[in-house]
Design an enzyme around this catalytic site. Structure first.
Site, mmCIF file in Angstrom:
data_model
loop_
_atom_site.group_PDB
_atom_site.id
_atom_site.type_symbol
_atom_site.label_atom_id
_atom_site.label_comp_id
_atom_site.label_asym_id
_atom_site.label_seq_id
_atom_site.Cartn_x
_atom_site.Cartn_y
_atom_site.Cartn_z
ATOM 1 N N ARG A 80 -71.932 18.018 24.094
ATOM 2 C CA ARG A 80 -70.534 18.285 23.749
ATOM 3 C C ARG A 80 -70.410 19.579 22.923
ATOM 4 O O ARG A 80 -69.418 20.297 23.044
ATOM 5 C CB ARG A 80 -69.942 17.091 22.989
ATOM 6 C CG ARG A 80 -68.430 17.153 22.891
ATOM 7 C CD ARG A 80 -67.837 15.858 22.405
ATOM 8 N NE ARG A 80 -68.307 15.514 21.070
ATOM 9 C CZ ARG A 80 -68.092 14.340 20.495
ATOM 10 N NH1 ARG A 80 -67.426 13.390 21.134
ATOM 11 N NH2 ARG A 80 -68.547 14.099 19.293
ATOM 12 N N LYS A 183 -64.485 20.152 20.311
ATOM 13 C CA LYS A 183 -64.496 19.693 18.914
ATOM 14 C C LYS A 183 -64.466 20.945 18.027
ATOM 15 O O LYS A 183 -65.476 21.333 17.431
ATOM 16 C CB LYS A 183 -65.727 18.830 18.652
ATOM 17 C CG LYS A 183 -65.565 17.929 17.437
ATOM 18 C CD LYS A 183 -66.579 16.813 17.480
ATOM 19 C CE LYS A 183 -66.648 16.033 16.199
ATOM 20 N NZ LYS A 183 -65.430 15.317 15.861
ATOM 21 N N GLU A 219 -54.533 10.821 21.230
ATOM 22 C CA GLU A 219 -55.646 10.677 20.285
ATOM 23 C C GLU A 219 -55.193 9.842 19.091
ATOM 24 O O GLU A 219 -54.009 9.813 18.754
ATOM 25 C CB GLU A 219 -56.045 12.088 19.852
ATOM 26 C CG GLU A 219 -57.390 12.241 19.237
ATOM 27 C CD GLU A 219 -58.541 12.197 20.220
ATOM 28 O OE1 GLU A 219 -58.857 11.090 20.708
ATOM 29 O OE2 GLU A 219 -59.146 13.250 20.479
HETATM 30 N N1 PLP Z 1 -61.464 12.047 18.720
HETATM 31 C C1 PLP Z 1 -61.519 12.933 17.712
HETATM 32 C C2 PLP Z 1 -60.373 13.863 17.508
HETATM 33 C C3 PLP Z 1 -62.641 12.980 16.869
HETATM 34 O O1 PLP Z 1 -62.703 13.828 15.853
HETATM 35 C C4 PLP Z 1 -63.703 12.077 17.109
HETATM 36 C C5 PLP Z 1 -64.897 12.124 16.284
HETATM 37 O O2 PLP Z 1 -65.884 12.679 16.640
HETATM 38 C C6 PLP Z 1 -63.591 11.170 18.176
HETATM 39 C C7 PLP Z 1 -62.462 11.186 18.957
HETATM 40 C C8 PLP Z 1 -64.680 10.198 18.460
HETATM 41 O O3 PLP Z 1 -65.749 10.788 19.116
HETATM 42 P P1 PLP Z 1 -67.232 10.201 18.964
HETATM 43 O O4 PLP Z 1 -67.172 8.780 19.353
HETATM 44 O O5 PLP Z 1 -68.019 11.006 19.913
HETATM 45 O O6 PLP Z 1 -67.603 10.405 17.553
HETATM 46 C C1 COI Z 2 -66.548 11.937 13.737
HETATM 47 O O1 COI Z 2 -66.256 10.784 14.004
HETATM 48 O O2 COI Z 2 -67.692 12.365 13.751
HETATM 49 C C2 COI Z 2 -65.548 12.902 13.372
HETATM 50 O O3 COI Z 2 -65.703 14.028 13.698
HETATM 51 C C3 COI Z 2 -64.441 12.537 12.552
HETATM 52 C C4 COI Z 2 -64.331 13.560 11.457
HETATM 53 C C5 COI Z 2 -63.415 14.652 11.843
HETATM 54 C C6 COI Z 2 -64.030 12.965 10.158
#
Ligand code: PLP
Ligand code: COI
Length: 339
Positions: A80, A183, A219
């Site tokens: 990612r 991200k 989101e």
């Molecule tokens: N959506 C957003 C905007 C996030 O910042 C995160 C955190 O990483 C997620 C979703 C969840 O992604 P993940 O499960 O890969 O941490």
């Molecule tokens: C995560 O879940 O890793 C995130 O990035 C959330 C964070 C922005 C606090």
């Protein structure tokens, strides 16, 4: 780390001993460097500061029941970060370099991986920034990749306790065909007005709708949304959300538990049909949603009437955290033990 209050750790920054860094110059990545400094020195005209050439990742290291330290699906985070780097024209961090940096940062700070049973974990934050000096809007020729770690508790402070959320009707996070799937820091800057509006009204976070039609759930603060109805796990399909690794994993786990899963557009009104709802992500883990307020219609959608998480949410939570903490078999090969 004796007498350390692991059980009451917030989701915040706590200094650890070392971080690791790598510099991209003259078209290539240099060697990995270890430092104990919490600061970086960068040019005042760095593209990260002016034009938002910045992407990050978030993953965790878990101390297992057996005392060993596990990472959860780190390759997905590496991939990612490459997707994010491509999205805003930054140098890509090769998967092997990502791995080496993450493993090293955890290993060097091993004593900060919270003990098993405290509900805490070591949050790993890889960061990629454009460090070259530019004044015109263009990609930087130079980059810094760094990884720091910090011990954390759950993002929403009561762990698996349900929280209330508010739909953002006034502010969008990301546009379709914009940067929502990357991200990158800009998305989080864009989310702050909605987040603070939700907090000021007493909600844990804001739920964003699709920016084009304002009809569908997008989101869920810093996490993906899921709803449960009729033994089905439903989660939004959108071109402006982050592809959550936790969500991807929950879909698989739900299927293997005999549930149906649907990744599709989720209209706001459908909230009335869900038996349970939640937010999922590395930081959020699984956060059950008690209520969602929609200021656009004045409606309140309720999911947990008695203040407890629903049975499906709880089952999914137990399964996924069970794998992460090494309490359960990992038939998917999602965890990597750091030796
Ligand atoms: N959506 C957003 C905007 C996030 O910042 C995160 C955190 O990483 C997620 C979703 C969840 O992604 P993940 O499960 O890969 O941490
Ligand atoms: C995560 O879940 O890793 C995130 O990035 C959330 C964070 C922005 C606090």
């Amino acid at each position: 780390m004796e007498n350390f209050d692991w059980k009451n750790l917030p989701f915040g920054y706590y200094k650890t001993d070392y971080n690791v860094r790598c510099y991209f110059r003259d078209g290539k990545w240099g060697p990995l460097e270890v430092t104990d400094s919490e600061y970086i020195s960068i040019h005042m005209a760095a593209t990260a500061l002016h034009y938002g050439q910045e992407a990050f990742e978030g993953l965790k290291a878990y101390r297992g029941k057996d005392g060993r330290i596990r990472l959860f699906r780190w390759e997905e985070n590496a991939r990612r970060l490459i997707h994010s780097a491509r999205g805003i024209y930054m140098a890509e961090v090769p998967v092997e370099l990502f791995k080496e940096a993450v493993f090293k940062a955890v290993k060097l700070n091993e004593k900060y991986v919270p003990p098993y049973g405290t509900g805490a974990s070591l949050y790993i934050r890889p960061l990629l920034i454009g460090s070259g000096a530019e004044v015109g809007v263009k990609p930087s020729p130079e980059y810094i990749f760094l990884v720091f770690v910090t011990p954390v508790g759950p993002y929403f402070k009561d762990g698996i306790k349900p929280v209330n959320m508010m739909i953002s009707r006034d502010f969008d996070r990301a546009a379709p065909q914009g940067t929502g799937t990357f991200k990158v820091g800009g998305n989080y800057a864009a989310s702050l007005r909605a987040l603070m509006a939700a907090k000021d009204s007493g909600y844990a976070t804001a739920i964003f709708l699709d920016a084009k039609e304002k009809k569908y759930i997008d989101e869920c603060g810093p996490a993906n949304f899921f709803g449960i109805k009729n033994n089905t796990y439903v989660t939004p399909k959108s071109e402006s959300i982050l592809n959550s690794i936790t969500n991807m994993s929950l879909i698989k786990v739900a299927e293997d538990m005999g549930m149906r899963t649907e990744r599709r557009r989720v209209p706001v009104e459908e909230l009335a049909e869900f038996e349970e709802a939640g937010a999922c992500g590395t930081a959020a883990v699984i956060t059950p949603i008690a209520k969602i307020f929609d200021p656009g219609t004045g409606k309140v959608y309720e999911f947990c009437k008695n203040g407890n998480p629903g049975p499906v949410t709880l089952k999914l939570y137990k399964k996924i955290t069970g794998i992460q903490y090494g309490e359960e078999e990992d038939p998917y090969g999602w965890t990597t033990v750091i030796e």
